[in-house]
Design a protein around this motif. Sequence first.
Motif, PDB file in Angstrom:
ATOM      1  N   ARG A  92      49.881  -2.001  72.155  1.00  0.00           N
ATOM      2  CA  ARG A  92      48.678  -1.208  72.434  1.00  0.00           C
ATOM      3  C   ARG A  92      48.977   0.291  72.522  1.00  0.00           C
ATOM      4  NH1 ARG A  92      45.963  -4.956  77.224  1.00  0.00           N
ATOM      5  NH2 ARG A  92      45.664  -6.849  75.947  1.00  0.00           N
ATOM      6  N   SER A  93      50.104   0.637  73.118  1.00  0.00           N
ATOM      7  CA  SER A  93      50.414   2.068  73.276  1.00  0.00           C
ATOM      8  C   SER A  93      50.596   2.757  71.930  1.00  0.00           C
ATOM      9  CB  SER A  93      51.672   2.253  74.137  1.00  0.00           C
ATOM     10  OG  SER A  93      52.795   1.646  73.520  1.00  0.00           O
ATOM     11  N   LEU A  96      47.142   3.137  70.359  1.00  0.00           N
ATOM     12  CA  LEU A  96      46.405   4.208  71.023  1.00  0.00           C
ATOM     13  C   LEU A  96      46.929   5.576  70.592  1.00  0.00           C
ATOM     14  CD1 LEU A  96      44.319   5.093  73.115  1.00  0.00           C
ATOM     15  CD2 LEU A  96      46.100   4.889  74.872  1.00  0.00           C
ATOM     16  N   VAL A 100      44.928   8.659  68.713  1.00  0.00           N
ATOM     17  CA  VAL A 100      44.871  10.004  69.284  1.00  0.00           C
ATOM     18  C   VAL A 100      45.148  11.055  68.207  1.00  0.00           C
ATOM     19  CG1 VAL A 100      46.044  11.604  70.853  1.00  0.00           C
ATOM     20  CG2 VAL A 100      45.424   9.322  71.646  1.00  0.00           C
TER      21      VAL A 100
END
Length: 213
Positions: A92-93, A96, A100
């Motif tokens: 997930r990081s 994400l 961004v």
Amino acid sequence: MDKFLDGLMSALASLFEGNMGWAILLLALTVRLALLPLTLHLSRKMLVNQRKIRDLQPQVDAIRERLKHDPQAMFAAVSKLYRQNGAHVIDRSSILGAFVQLPVFGLLYKTVSNASAAGGSFLWMRNLASFDAVLTAVVLVLTGIAAYYLPSGSNAPSTVMVAVQIAITAIFLWKMSAGLGLYWVASSGVSIVQNVVLRREQKRVPRSSVSDR
């Protein structure tokens, strides 16, 4: 943000007597290099996760074989194994972090596109607003090099992956303006540096130790 990039593009062009070619290259390089620490961090995390999943694969196969008649128990056991070893099927990081960066790249692409529309010559290119076959070939070569050095969980470059990357880039670049092609040159150049750094780091990292539970 878009006005800031437009202003920066104009300022860079003024440094080279209004030549938009150098301005596009410098702006694209500046933005890509500014984001390089973040992209390196996200890529490192992704590679660590891939390595863990790869090393856990024998245990996952054993669980699937043992519980093949009970899918629910099999899923629970595999999920528990991943949790115990800090592995994630979906990172997930990293996802994400990629989202961004998308607005930044989108605005940069728009700024370069607007600057290219003004036309003008650069190096051998007569018009930055027109397609240039030689520049496209340069971008495809750089894309192939970047794809070749792209690290993966297997630590081995994939010829198919390199070919796919080149093919996808060729589709995007077909009849694209030379100005946007310069943007791709800068982006691909930074990608090569990033992938070479990651691959060298990957070769120095020993196999990750995973739990035998």
